[in-house]
Design a protein around this motif. Structure first.
Motif, PDB file in Angstrom:
ATOM      1  N   ARG A  60      70.887  72.367  63.687  1.00 13.94           N
ATOM      2  CA  ARG A  60      71.961  73.327  63.958  1.00 13.94           C
ATOM      3  C   ARG A  60      71.817  74.599  63.122  1.00 13.94           C
ATOM      4  O   ARG A  60      72.710  75.436  63.106  1.00 13.94           O
ATOM      5  N   GLY A  61      70.719  74.725  62.385  1.00 16.74           N
ATOM      6  CA  GLY A  61      70.447  75.962  61.670  1.00 16.74           C
ATOM      7  C   GLY A  61      70.855  75.990  60.217  1.00 16.74           C
ATOM      8  O   GLY A  61      70.712  77.026  59.555  1.00 16.74           O
ATOM      9  N   HIS A  62      71.359  74.868  59.678  1.00 18.81           N
ATOM     10  CA  HIS A  62      71.721  74.834  58.263  1.00 18.81           C
ATOM     11  C   HIS A  62      70.455  74.770  57.410  1.00 18.81           C
ATOM     12  O   HIS A  62      69.461  74.153  57.796  1.00 18.81           O
ATOM     13  N   THR A  63      70.486  75.403  56.242  1.00 19.65           N
ATOM     14  CA  THR A  63      69.370  75.332  55.303  1.00 19.65           C
ATOM     15  C   THR A  63      69.540  74.115  54.405  1.00 19.65           C
ATOM     16  O   THR A  63      70.637  73.563  54.269  1.00 19.65           O
ATOM     17  N   LEU A  64      68.447  73.717  53.747  1.00 15.83           N
ATOM     18  CA  LEU A  64      68.532  72.585  52.815  1.00 15.83           C
ATOM     19  C   LEU A  64      69.467  72.897  51.657  1.00 15.83           C
ATOM     20  O   LEU A  64      70.190  72.025  51.180  1.00 15.83           O
ATOM     21  N   THR A  65      69.482  74.152  51.212  1.00  7.36           N
ATOM     22  CA  THR A  65      70.403  74.536  50.135  1.00  7.36           C
ATOM     23  C   THR A  65      71.846  74.383  50.603  1.00  7.36           C
ATOM     24  O   THR A  65      72.703  73.852  49.875  1.00  7.36           O
ATOM     25  N   GLY A  66      72.127  74.831  51.829  1.00  9.62           N
ATOM     26  CA  GLY A  66      73.469  74.688  52.368  1.00  9.62           C
ATOM     27  C   GLY A  66      73.862  73.238  52.547  1.00  9.62           C
ATOM     28  O   GLY A  66      75.003  72.850  52.260  1.00  9.62           O
ATOM     29  N   ILE A  67      72.914  72.411  53.005  1.00  8.02           N
ATOM     30  CA  ILE A  67      73.192  70.985  53.181  1.00  8.02           C
ATOM     31  C   ILE A  67      73.460  70.330  51.836  1.00  8.02           C
ATOM     32  O   ILE A  67      74.350  69.477  51.710  1.00  8.02           O
ATOM     33  N   ALA A  68      72.719  70.732  50.806  1.00  6.78           N
ATOM     34  CA  ALA A  68      72.950  70.181  49.467  1.00  6.78           C
ATOM     35  C   ALA A  68      74.347  70.545  48.983  1.00  6.78           C
ATOM     36  O   ALA A  68      75.057  69.719  48.388  1.00  6.78           O
ATOM     37  N   ASP A  69      74.785  71.778  49.253  1.00 13.93           N
ATOM     38  CA  ASP A  69      76.133  72.194  48.864  1.00 13.93           C
ATOM     39  C   ASP A  69      77.190  71.402  49.617  1.00 13.93           C
ATOM     40  O   ASP A  69      78.214  71.004  49.053  1.00 13.93           O
ATOM     41  N   LEU A  70      76.950  71.184  50.920  1.00 17.75           N
ATOM     42  CA  LEU A  70      77.894  70.394  51.711  1.00 17.75           C
ATOM     43  C   LEU A  70      77.978  68.968  51.186  1.00 17.75           C
ATOM     44  O   LEU A  70      79.062  68.389  51.094  1.00 17.75           O
ATOM     45  N   THR A  71      76.828  68.407  50.840  1.00 15.33           N
ATOM     46  CA  THR A  71      76.796  67.046  50.311  1.00 15.33           C
ATOM     47  C   THR A  71      77.610  66.945  49.030  1.00 15.33           C
ATOM     48  O   THR A  71      78.380  66.001  48.834  1.00 15.33           O
ATOM     49  N   THR A  72      77.459  67.946  48.163  1.00 16.05           N
ATOM     50  CA  THR A  72      78.233  67.961  46.922  1.00 16.05           C
ATOM     51  C   THR A  72      79.726  68.040  47.205  1.00 16.05           C
ATOM     52  O   THR A  72      80.536  67.345  46.583  1.00 16.05           O
ATOM     53  N   ALA A  73      80.089  68.861  48.178  1.00 15.11           N
ATOM     54  CA  ALA A  73      81.501  68.992  48.532  1.00 15.11           C
ATOM     55  C   ALA A  73      82.046  67.680  49.083  1.00 15.11           C
ATOM     56  O   ALA A  73      83.157  67.259  48.758  1.00 15.11           O
ATOM     57  N   PHE A  74      81.259  67.017  49.943  1.00 15.34           N
ATOM     58  CA  PHE A  74      81.683  65.726  50.473  1.00 15.34           C
ATOM     59  C   PHE A  74      81.925  64.728  49.351  1.00 15.34           C
ATOM     60  O   PHE A  74      82.942  64.048  49.300  1.00 15.34           O
ATOM     61  N   GLU A  75      80.954  64.634  48.455  1.00 16.45           N
ATOM     62  CA  GLU A  75      81.013  63.593  47.430  1.00 16.45           C
ATOM     63  C   GLU A  75      82.070  63.876  46.372  1.00 16.45           C
ATOM     64  O   GLU A  75      82.515  62.963  45.682  1.00 16.45           O
ATOM     65  N   SER A  76      82.507  65.141  46.264  1.00 10.98           N
ATOM     66  CA  SER A  76      83.572  65.466  45.325  1.00 10.98           C
ATOM     67  C   SER A  76      84.937  65.492  46.003  1.00 10.98           C
ATOM     68  O   SER A  76      85.954  65.706  45.349  1.00 10.98           O
TER      69      SER A  76
END
Length: 207
Positions: A53-69
């Motif tokens: 869907r066009g997300h970058t790995l950096t963006g996905i890492a940020d999303l993952t952090t947001a999910f886990e927090s």
């Protein structure tokens, strides 16, 4: 690691890179053996869907952090009494489909703080199907998701005040003290008053 990479359709080198970037949680270790499970495979499939869907790995890492927090679904949905709102379970990819291009780490964190979203393992739970549908419709109309969330926070404040008004001013006069008897009446009053307020606000010549 090799078995997980094969199941996910990626190379071991790619898997090792994802792990080093913190995109997947560490495995469970027994001695020198590292065990991966369905949670890791689900996370890898989510990463693949978001990359498509066009997300970058950096963006996905940020999303993952947001999910886990973010707050756990039990904390958000522990209401004590049944709610009329229907929660919706989504994968990160499905959430991205609802808000094409608008699911940023900042918006995700704001939705978590507001209590719209919660996490349950690899799934995301939106607390209200109606709010999810309305938010997505507003974004399709061209309203940025960040502004939708800001408006939602303000509406939440007013809704809390209205609920307090009904409970404190009218609750003592309800037969049997059952405040749930007020729900349909309170909602009807608020709906009618909001309709009248919109009439006053949107009447021709006021724009």
């Amino acid at each position: 690691m090799a078995e997980l990479a094969e199941a996910a359709g990626i190379t071991v080198r790619t898997l090792r890179f994802y792990r080093e970037r913190g995109l997947i949680p560490p495995p469970r270790r027994e001695g020198r053996i590292a065990w991966y499970d369905e949670r890791h495979l689900a996370r890898l499939r989510t990463i693949a869907a978001l990359l498509e869907r066009g997300h970058t790995l950096t963006g996905i890492a940020d999303l993952t952090t947001a999910f886990e927090s973010g707050r756990d679904v039990g904390e958000v949905l522990e209401l004590g009494t049944p709610t009329e709102e229907e929660p919706v379970r989504l994968t990160p990819g499905e959430l991205a489909d609802h808000f094409d291009g608008e699911v940023t780490p900042e918006n995700l964190a704001a939705a978590l703080d507001l209590g719209y979203l919660a996490t349950d393992g690899e799934e995301i739970v939106h607390v209200s199907r109606r709010l999810l549908d309305v938010s997505a419709a507003l974004v399709r109309e061209g309203v940025p998701l960040a502004e939708v969330l800001k408006a939602g926070a303000r509406v939440r404040e007013h809704a809390d005040a209205l609920a307090e008004l009904f409970a404190e001013a009218l609750g003592p006069h309800v037969r049997g003290g059952d405040l749930n008897r007020l729900r349909p009446l309170a909602k009807s009053v608020v709906d009618a008053e909001l309709s009248l307020a919109l009439d006053r606000r949107l009447r021709p010549g006021d724009a």
